[in-house]
Design a protein around this motif. Structure first.
Motif, mmCIF file in Angstrom:
data_model
loop_
_atom_site.group_PDB
_atom_site.id
_atom_site.type_symbol
_atom_site.label_atom_id
_atom_site.label_comp_id
_atom_site.label_asym_id
_atom_site.label_seq_id
_atom_site.Cartn_x
_atom_site.Cartn_y
_atom_site.Cartn_z
ATOM 1 N N VAL A 130 14.594 11.320 3.543
ATOM 2 C CA VAL A 130 15.909 11.163 4.046
ATOM 3 C C VAL A 130 16.151 9.607 3.803
ATOM 4 C CG1 VAL A 130 17.417 10.923 6.032
ATOM 5 C CG2 VAL A 130 15.829 12.871 5.864
ATOM 6 N N GLU A 131 17.210 9.373 3.058
ATOM 7 C CA GLU A 131 17.669 8.078 2.639
ATOM 8 C C GLU A 131 18.842 7.981 3.356
ATOM 9 O OE1 GLU A 131 18.726 5.219 -1.047
ATOM 10 O OE2 GLU A 131 17.963 7.081 -1.527
ATOM 11 N N VAL A 132 18.897 6.933 4.334
ATOM 12 C CA VAL A 132 20.274 6.598 5.286
ATOM 13 C C VAL A 132 20.951 5.493 4.501
ATOM 14 C CG1 VAL A 132 21.112 6.116 7.442
ATOM 15 C CG2 VAL A 132 19.018 7.495 7.214
ATOM 16 N N VAL A 133 22.051 5.464 4.413
ATOM 17 C CA VAL A 133 23.030 4.514 3.614
ATOM 18 C C VAL A 133 24.057 4.543 4.480
ATOM 19 C CG1 VAL A 133 22.044 5.009 1.354
ATOM 20 C CG2 VAL A 133 24.127 6.339 2.169
ATOM 21 N N ASP A 134 25.071 3.206 4.098
ATOM 22 C CA ASP A 134 26.251 3.164 4.846
ATOM 23 C C ASP A 134 27.336 4.324 4.532
ATOM 24 O OD1 ASP A 134 25.708 0.608 5.792
ATOM 25 O OD2 ASP A 134 26.389 -0.426 4.115
ATOM 26 N N ASN A 135 28.243 4.715 5.281
ATOM 27 C CA ASN A 135 28.906 5.714 5.220
ATOM 28 C C ASN A 135 30.340 5.337 4.620
ATOM 29 O OD1 ASN A 135 31.246 7.889 5.833
ATOM 30 N ND2 ASN A 135 29.752 8.983 7.161
ATOM 31 N N PRO A 136 30.727 5.620 3.300
ATOM 32 C CA PRO A 136 31.879 4.958 2.611
ATOM 33 C C PRO A 136 33.262 5.422 3.352
ATOM 34 C CG PRO A 136 31.015 6.536 1.440
ATOM 35 C CD PRO A 136 30.090 6.611 2.409
ATOM 36 N N LYS A 137 33.114 6.564 3.939
ATOM 37 C CA LYS A 137 34.567 7.151 4.211
ATOM 38 C C LYS A 137 34.908 6.910 5.740
ATOM 39 C CE LYS A 137 34.555 10.898 0.799
ATOM 40 N NZ LYS A 137 34.700 12.352 0.259
ATOM 41 N N SER A 138 34.009 6.262 6.446
ATOM 42 C CA SER A 138 34.168 5.960 7.927
ATOM 43 C C SER A 138 35.127 4.856 7.865
ATOM 44 C CB SER A 138 32.839 5.500 8.563
ATOM 45 O OG SER A 138 33.282 4.915 9.576
ATOM 46 N N PRO A 139 36.517 5.132 8.614
ATOM 47 C CA PRO A 139 37.300 4.129 9.139
ATOM 48 C C PRO A 139 36.853 2.978 9.824
ATOM 49 C CG PRO A 139 37.723 5.936 10.540
ATOM 50 C CD PRO A 139 36.526 6.291 9.521
ATOM 51 N N LYS A 140 35.597 2.923 10.355
ATOM 52 C CA LYS A 140 34.876 2.019 11.123
ATOM 53 C C LYS A 140 33.659 1.647 10.393
ATOM 54 C CE LYS A 140 36.877 3.627 15.575
ATOM 55 N NZ LYS A 140 36.663 3.829 16.860
ATOM 56 N N GLY A 162 28.506 17.560 8.092
ATOM 57 C CA GLY A 162 29.569 16.789 8.831
ATOM 58 C C GLY A 162 29.497 15.238 8.540
ATOM 59 N N LEU A 163 29.870 14.537 9.490
ATOM 60 C CA LEU A 163 30.157 13.211 9.141
ATOM 61 C C LEU A 163 28.729 12.609 8.634
ATOM 62 C CD1 LEU A 163 32.658 13.966 11.016
ATOM 63 C CD2 LEU A 163 32.568 11.606 11.933
ATOM 64 N N LEU A 164 27.513 12.964 9.001
ATOM 65 C CA LEU A 164 26.335 12.443 8.385
ATOM 66 C C LEU A 164 26.120 12.683 7.006
ATOM 67 C CD1 LEU A 164 23.727 10.980 9.531
ATOM 68 C CD2 LEU A 164 22.755 13.331 10.147
ATOM 69 N N ALA A 165 27.122 13.628 6.512
ATOM 70 C CA ALA A 165 27.009 14.101 5.093
ATOM 71 C C ALA A 165 27.988 13.407 4.405
ATOM 72 C CB ALA A 165 27.244 15.484 4.650
#
Length: 203
Positions: A130-140, A162-165
């Motif tokens: 699993v590679e965790v990266v910044d979420n580009p669609k988050s408003p925060k 979901g949001l994790l995707a």
């Protein structure tokens, strides 16, 4: 215990995934009958703080807590093979057909498939590949996502929803991704593309 699909997270996407999987049963599809599904949730879904006014198909002014309860009831009504456990997942190991999901309470669940749907605030589950990266669609800022192949597959047998995707943080967007993950899994079982449509019975 062994399940065919373990879903990590009982928010919009996780419950939508469970509902769609459950709805495949009782239709005469041999490949769907007898499949067992587990939702492991720690009660921290953002829906607990939601007040829905613009979600298509959802009554206006519905509290997220009420919607969560209705989604759980819907999954249970569709299949007796959907279980819910209140716990926190700390580790996922193994491969397609032989995953082991470890929880904070010391329980271990085996699964053919695992769906990660635990939200975008953080991801602290030990999980190889699993590679965790910044979420580009988050408003925060500071929100995360898991890299996937564009069809929500992280690796064989392991999906993210979901949001994790990385979908937008709207209820219907998150729920829709959970539905798509379920359809992907069902299609693998069927050996062909599957959709589940219901029509009224003719009188």
């Amino acid at each position: 215990m062994r399940y065919d699909v373990v879903i990590v997270g009982g928010g919009a996407s996780g419950l939508a995934c469970a509902i769609t999987l459950a709805s495949s049963q009782g239709r005469g599809w041999d490949w769907a009958e007898g499949k067992k599904f587990l939702v492991i949730d720690n009660g921290k879904s953002d829906l607990n703080r939601a007040y829905l006014k613009n979600a298509p198909g959802v009554p206006m002014d519905m509290l997220g807590t009420e919607l969560l309860q209705k989604l759980k009831e819907q999954a249970k009504a569709l299949s007796k093979n959907v279980d819910f456990v209140e716990d926190t997942v700390v580790k996922v190991e193994g491969e397609k057909g032989n995953f082991k999901v470890h929880t904070q309470r010391g329980n271990v669940y085996e699964a053919e498939y695992v769906v990660l749907a635990s939200g975008f605030h953080k991801f602290e589950i030990e999980c190889e590949g699993v590679e965790v990266v910044d979420n580009p669609k988050s408003p925060k800022p500071g929100r995360v996502m898991i890299k996937h192949d564009g069809d929500y597959r992280v690796k064989e047998g392991l999906y993210v929803a979901g949001l994790l995707a990385g979908v937008s943080s709207m209820y219907t967007a998150a729920a829709g991704s959970g539905v798509q993950v379920a359809i992907n899994i069902l299609s693998e079982w069927a050996g062909k593309p599957i959709v589940i449509h219901d029509v009224p019975e003719k009188k």
